[in-house]
Design a protein around this motif. Structure first.
Motif, PDB file in Angstrom:
ATOM      1  N   LEU A   1       0.874  -1.434   0.255  1.00 47.27           N
ATOM      2  CA  LEU A   1       0.201   0.268   0.109  1.00 47.27           C
ATOM      3  C   LEU A   1       1.250   1.249  -0.378  1.00 47.27           C
ATOM      4  N   GLU A   2       0.280   1.621  -0.866  1.00 45.11           N
ATOM      5  CA  GLU A   2       1.710   2.996  -1.493  1.00 45.11           C
ATOM      6  C   GLU A   2       3.528   2.330  -0.863  1.00 45.11           C
ATOM      7  N   VAL A   3       3.800   1.689  -1.094  1.00 44.00           N
ATOM      8  CA  VAL A   3       5.027   1.310  -1.096  1.00 44.00           C
ATOM      9  C   VAL A   3       5.646   1.588  -2.224  1.00 44.00           C
ATOM     10  N   ALA A   4       7.191   2.483  -1.793  1.00 43.51           N
ATOM     11  CA  ALA A   4       7.842   3.447  -2.521  1.00 43.51           C
ATOM     12  C   ALA A   4       8.740   2.052  -3.189  1.00 43.51           C
ATOM     13  N   ASP A   5       9.147   0.956  -2.719  1.00 50.00           N
ATOM     14  CA  ASP A   5      10.473   0.407  -3.776  1.00 50.00           C
ATOM     15  C   ASP A   5       9.648  -0.998  -3.292  1.00 50.00           C
ATOM     16  N   PHE A   6       8.628  -1.590  -3.936  1.00 53.01           N
ATOM     17  CA  PHE A   6       7.634  -2.614  -3.819  1.00 53.01           C
ATOM     18  C   PHE A   6       9.218  -4.334  -4.150  1.00 53.01           C
ATOM     19  N   TRP A   7       9.722  -3.912  -4.780  1.00 56.85           N
ATOM     20  CA  TRP A   7      10.933  -5.140  -5.636  1.00 56.85           C
ATOM     21  C   TRP A   7      10.914  -4.840  -4.164  1.00 56.85           C
ATOM     22  N   ALA A   8      12.548  -4.219  -3.452  1.00 58.30           N
ATOM     23  CA  ALA A   8      12.694  -4.207  -2.223  1.00 58.30           C
ATOM     24  C   ALA A   8      11.929  -4.487  -0.872  1.00 58.30           C
ATOM     25  N   SER A   9      11.363  -4.976  -0.979  1.00 53.70           N
ATOM     26  CA  SER A   9      10.252  -5.491   0.042  1.00 53.70           C
ATOM     27  C   SER A   9       9.845  -6.853   0.422  1.00 53.70           C
ATOM     28  N   VAL A  10      10.158  -7.551  -0.831  1.00 55.21           N
ATOM     29  CA  VAL A  10      10.154  -8.646  -0.836  1.00 55.21           C
ATOM     30  C   VAL A  10      11.055  -9.793  -2.064  1.00 55.21           C
ATOM     31  N   ASN A  11      12.094  -8.902  -1.980  1.00 52.96           N
ATOM     32  CA  ASN A  11      13.363  -9.458  -2.625  1.00 52.96           C
ATOM     33  C   ASN A  11      14.618  -8.193  -1.595  1.00 52.96           C
ATOM     34  N   ALA A  12      15.929  -9.383  -1.566  1.00 49.60           N
ATOM     35  CA  ALA A  12      17.057  -8.631  -1.020  1.00 49.60           C
ATOM     36  C   ALA A  12      17.976  -8.760  -1.658  1.00 49.60           C
ATOM     37  N   LEU A  13      18.809  -7.145  -1.757  1.00 50.38           N
ATOM     38  CA  LEU A  13      20.034  -6.885  -2.686  1.00 50.38           C
ATOM     39  C   LEU A  13      21.402  -7.165  -1.666  1.00 50.38           C
ATOM     40  N   ARG A  14      21.942  -8.412  -1.841  1.00 52.36           N
ATOM     41  CA  ARG A  14      23.820  -8.511  -1.513  1.00 52.36           C
ATOM     42  C   ARG A  14      24.782  -7.290  -1.612  1.00 52.36           C
ATOM     43  N   ASP A  15      25.089  -6.314  -0.554  1.00 48.61           N
ATOM     44  CA  ASP A  15      25.527  -5.283  -1.804  1.00 48.61           C
ATOM     45  C   ASP A  15      27.239  -5.678  -0.801  1.00 48.61           C
ATOM     46  N   GLN A  16      28.203  -6.283  -2.132  1.00 43.16           N
ATOM     47  CA  GLN A  16      29.846  -7.138  -1.963  1.00 43.16           C
ATOM     48  C   GLN A  16      29.967  -6.538  -3.374  1.00 43.16           C
ATOM     49  N   ILE A  17      30.907  -7.175  -3.783  1.00 39.73           N
ATOM     50  CA  ILE A  17      32.004  -6.177  -4.572  1.00 39.73           C
ATOM     51  C   ILE A  17      30.540  -7.459  -6.152  1.00 39.73           C
ATOM     52  N   HIS A  18      30.103  -8.803  -6.328  1.00 42.93           N
ATOM     53  CA  HIS A  18      29.332  -8.591  -6.607  1.00 42.93           C
ATOM     54  C   HIS A  18      28.458  -9.135  -6.283  1.00 42.93           C
ATOM     55  N   ARG A  19      27.384  -8.033  -6.832  1.00 39.11           N
ATOM     56  CA  ARG A  19      25.702  -7.707  -5.818  1.00 39.11           C
ATOM     57  C   ARG A  19      25.325  -9.250  -6.199  1.00 39.11           C
TER      58      ARG A  19
ATOM     59  N   VAL B   1      33.073   3.616   3.183  1.00 39.20           N
ATOM     60  CA  VAL B   1      34.465   2.937   3.327  1.00 39.20           C
ATOM     61  C   VAL B   1      34.806   1.755   3.758  1.00 39.20           C
ATOM     62  N   GLN B   2      35.005   1.601   4.907  1.00 39.20           N
ATOM     63  CA  GLN B   2      35.297   0.054   5.300  1.00 39.20           C
ATOM     64  C   GLN B   2      34.762  -1.182   4.535  1.00 39.20           C
ATOM     65  N   ARG B   3      33.423  -1.217   4.360  1.00 36.22           N
ATOM     66  CA  ARG B   3      33.218  -2.327   3.621  1.00 36.22           C
ATOM     67  C   ARG B   3      34.010  -2.155   2.049  1.00 36.22           C
ATOM     68  N   MET B   4      34.599  -0.789   1.822  1.00 37.89           N
ATOM     69  CA  MET B   4      35.207  -1.103   0.890  1.00 37.89           C
ATOM     70  C   MET B   4      37.126  -2.060   1.608  1.00 37.89           C
ATOM     71  N   CYS B   5      37.484  -1.294   1.823  1.00 35.56           N
ATOM     72  CA  CYS B   5      38.878  -1.719   3.173  1.00 35.56           C
ATOM     73  C   CYS B   5      38.597  -3.183   2.764  1.00 35.56           C
ATOM     74  N   ASN B   6      37.253  -3.722   3.609  1.00 32.71           N
ATOM     75  CA  ASN B   6      37.345  -4.930   3.663  1.00 32.71           C
ATOM     76  C   ASN B   6      37.316  -5.841   2.007  1.00 32.71           C
ATOM     77  N   ALA B   7      36.338  -5.912   1.254  1.00 36.67           N
ATOM     78  CA  ALA B   7      36.435  -6.296   0.459  1.00 36.67           C
ATOM     79  C   ALA B   7      38.193  -5.951  -0.193  1.00 36.67           C
ATOM     80  N   ARG B   8      38.114  -5.115  -0.867  1.00 37.63           N
ATOM     81  CA  ARG B   8      40.084  -5.261  -1.247  1.00 37.63           C
ATOM     82  C   ARG B   8      40.969  -5.330  -0.007  1.00 37.63           C
ATOM     83  N   ASN B   9      40.525  -6.463   0.905  1.00 34.17           N
ATOM     84  CA  ASN B   9      41.894  -6.673   2.082  1.00 34.17           C
ATOM     85  C   ASN B   9      42.920  -5.378   2.521  1.00 34.17           C
ATOM     86  N   ARG B  10      41.803  -4.535   2.283  1.00 34.27           N
ATOM     87  CA  ARG B  10      42.855  -3.711   3.084  1.00 34.27           C
ATOM     88  C   ARG B  10      42.516  -3.260   4.304  1.00 34.27           C
ATOM     89  N   SER B  11      43.406  -2.688   5.464  1.00 32.88           N
ATOM     90  CA  SER B  11      42.691  -2.051   7.100  1.00 32.88           C
ATOM     91  C   SER B  11      41.760  -1.115   6.670  1.00 32.88           C
TER      92      SER B  11
END
Length: 651
Positions: free
Chosen positions: A344-362, A577-587
């Motif tokens: 009911l008046e959902v701005a992002d219905f796709w994201a309500s019934v699905n999930a996106l995994r935000d990693q190097i390969h999404r 930014v810390q997520r990017m550090c982890n993804a690139r194996n940096r401190s």
């Protein structure tokens, strides 16, 4: 020596002292002219004789003003009549010469009442104030801005309002005829003034006559407040504002009622009712549903009628947080268990019934179970633009109703009542009992989680929310600050009892930082006449975008308690930014560079106090928080703003 001669001699001595003192001071700082040029310095010029302007002199104003004839009215006086007819209570503005005619008419001809001028330090703050005001009051607020530069400043806030589908009514000035522009007006003049915001406003116009203005002003209001709502802009020609017109030939103000919100067609509503009645585990997902206080009442009625769980995505105050059918604390599980998901008046219905995994390969995965039926009822299907892509991913559904959700609910409720048999009603009640128990377990878990790091310093975000709730729960309160459910850990929604439509104003819409502080002041302005206690949990980075709004609150005596959630960082960006550090194996140790707000730490209490706002802090000991809040609330209750700076954990 006579008194006059003595006075004259004293003035001469004082002038000589000031001249010598000023020269000596300058030489001490930069060196004498002789030192700089190697030559002797020239004789000092005579002291300026221009007198200091007195208050009486300033009140006279600039000269060379053409006076209207007795039988004339200014164009902007008529514009004020139109704006009064539209019911605007306030106009938020940072002053600008391109709407000087309208400004003068508002404060003199209009008596600075309905609308009353609210002085803002920035156009972005003015629009954000109007954004927050609408969500507290349910009616638009007028905003005025100066030509090109004013609209450029305001554009971010207009984008937020557009993404949030909030009606902001904006007027800007522009001298359309290049032949009459003053030299400075060329920088601020433009051929198509509204072009820069046309992609994220619903309608704009440039009236070329007062008749044109009268019609366009009413049309703009109706367009703005008819779902799907969005901002509108009127460009007011400076000469049209300032020139006189025959008082006997002023045009009529158009009378045009606001169109009714579009409702779902009867066949589709009947089909949706059949699917709801037949479902074994339906869930209602809501976001921008409740446009009015009646929206929450209707949603409660529908949920209780069918025994359906409700997941509130919090763009509006849609559903009471402590209602037994509220499943927002276990949203993913509730949607995953459902055999029917109704958006009911959902701005992002796709994201309500699905999930996106935000990693190097999404990657994506479906949350809803296989075979689950889906219904959407939304005006989002009536309003899709090309460039700014806030329409989100396309989700396959079984029934899509392009209509206003709140306006469609009465017909849907009646259709369910007609179709529900006694056996189905018993099933609805049994389902509601099970959902109530799941709600209780989730609420208990939230309270336990809130106890973690209870005595930590800096203060945990859960404790900040809990201490504030303890101080306001017996008041008629309204949380006017804006953040997404992830901000502050979502603790207010998890711990407080939200059960009134004005207690929650949602978020910024477009996610633009700098919205929260002025929107809170706008919401508090709306709450002022109702006697509500307005409270904001204010993030540190957001306030620094436009701290001048604290002055606006103090100047206009807008009672608002702002409690700083001061984690000394743009922490969401820090985590990215810390997520990017982890993804690139940096401190991750260096991940805070560019996101922290430290060295020096900002003293928000001193900042607020410098603008006339009562302030305490910074508070790091959680034991000091409750007493400080109590003192600040006493200030707010007497009609003034207050700030309590709390240094907090990062989440």
């Amino acid at each position: 020596m006579s008194g006059s001669r003595k006075s004259k001699q004293q003035r001469l001595e004082r002038r000589e002292f000031l001249q010598k003192g000023a020269l000596a001071g300058a030489a001490a700082i930069v060196g004498s002219g002789a030192e700089l040029t190697g030559q002797s310095s020239p004789p000092a010029p005579p002291a300026p004789t221009t007198p200091i302007m007195t208050a009486a002199g300033e009140a006279i104003g600039p000269g060379e003003v053409q006076i209207l004839r007795e039988n004339q009215r200014s164009g902007s006086d008529f514009m004020v009549d139109v704006l009064k007819a539209l019911g605007f209570e306030y106009v938020a503005a940072n002053p600008g010469s391109s709407f000087r005619g309208l400004h003068e008419s508002i404060i003199n001809y209009g008596g600075n009442k309905s609308p009353e001028m609210i002085t803002c330090m920035h156009e972005e703050s003015a629009v954000a104030m109007a954004h927050g005001y609408y969500k507290a009051e349910g009616k638009p607020m007028l905003v005025a801005a100066h030509g090109t530069v004013g609209l450029q400043h305001a554009s971010m806030a207009l984008y937020n309002a557009w993404c949030d589908r909030v009606p902001v009514y904006m007027v800007i000035g522009n001298y359309n005829d290049a032949a009459v522009r003053r030299p400075a007006e060329w920088y601020h003049g433009v051929q198509d003034a509204a072009l820069m915001v046309r992609d994220f406003t619903k309608w704009d116009d440039t009236p070329w006559s007062l008749t044109h203005f009268a019609e366009s002003a009413v049309r703009a209001y109706n367009v703005a407040v008819t779902p799907p709502m969005a901002p509108v802009v009127l460009v007011l020609d400076g000469i049209l504002q300032e020139e006189g017109v025959d008082a006997n030939k002023v045009p009529a103000i158009a009378k045009a009622p606001v169109p009714a919100a579009p409702q779902g067609d009867s066949a589709s509503v009947e089909q949706a009712a059949r699917m709801l009645v037949a479902a074994e585990s339906p869930v209602l997902v809501v976001d921008r549903l409740a446009r009015t206080p009646n929206g929450m009442k209707l949603l409660v009625e529908l949920a209780e009628l069918v025994g359906a769980g409700v997941v509130d995505q919090t763009s509006r105050m849609n559903f009471p947080t402590r209602h037994p059918l509220n499943q927002s604390l276990r949203a993913a599980a509730a949607i995953g268990e459902a055999d029917l998901v109704v958006g009911l008046e959902v701005a992002d219905f796709w994201a309500s019934v699905n999930a996106l995994r935000d990693q190097i390969h999404r990657s994506t995965r479906r949350i809803a179970k296989a075979g689950a039926k889906m219904i959407t009822i939304t005006t989002g299907d009536l309003y899709v633009r090309a460039n700014y892509q806030d329409f989100r991913r396309l989700q396959e559904v079984d029934l899509a109703i392009a209509a206003d959700g709140e306006a469609t609910l009465p017909a849907l409720i009646e259709a369910v009542k007609r179709q529900a048999t006694a056996d189905r009603r018993r099933t609805f009640q049994e389902r509601a009992t099970k959902l109530a128990e799941l709600n209780r377990v989730a609420a208990d878990r939230a309270r336990v989680n809130a106890s973690f790091a209870w005595n930590a310093s800096p203060v945990s975000t859960a404790r900040l929310a809990a201490e504030l709730w303890a101080q306001i729960k017996m008041e008629d309160w309204s949380l006017v600050s804006s953040y997404y459910t992830s901000d502050l850990g979502g603790w207010p929604r998890r711990l407080w009892n939200f059960d009134k439509p004005y207690q929650w104003l949602g978020h910024a819409g477009g996610g633009g930082i700098g919205y929260g502080a002025p929107a809170s002041v706008g919401g508090a302005l709306a709450n002022k006449k109702h006697g509500r206690l307005s409270v904001a949990i204010q993030t540190d980075g957001d306030l620094m975008y436009a701290p001048g709004v604290l002055w606006t609150a103090a100047h206009h005596r807008i009672p608002l308690l702002s409690v700083m959630n001061n984690n000394r960082a743009y922490h969401m960006e820090l985590m990215h930014v810390q997520r990017m550090c982890n993804a690139r194996n940096r401190s991750v140790d260096r991940g805070a560079i560019g996101s922290q707000i430290t060295d020096p730490n900002i003293d928000y209490a001193k900042l607020a106090a410098s603008m006339g706002v009562y302030a305490e802090g910074p508070i790091e000991n959680p034991a000091d928080l409750g007493p400080a809040l109590k003192r600040a609330i006493a200030v707010v209750k007497r009609g003034e703003p207050a700030v309590v700076d709390v240094v907090t954990q990062v989440r």
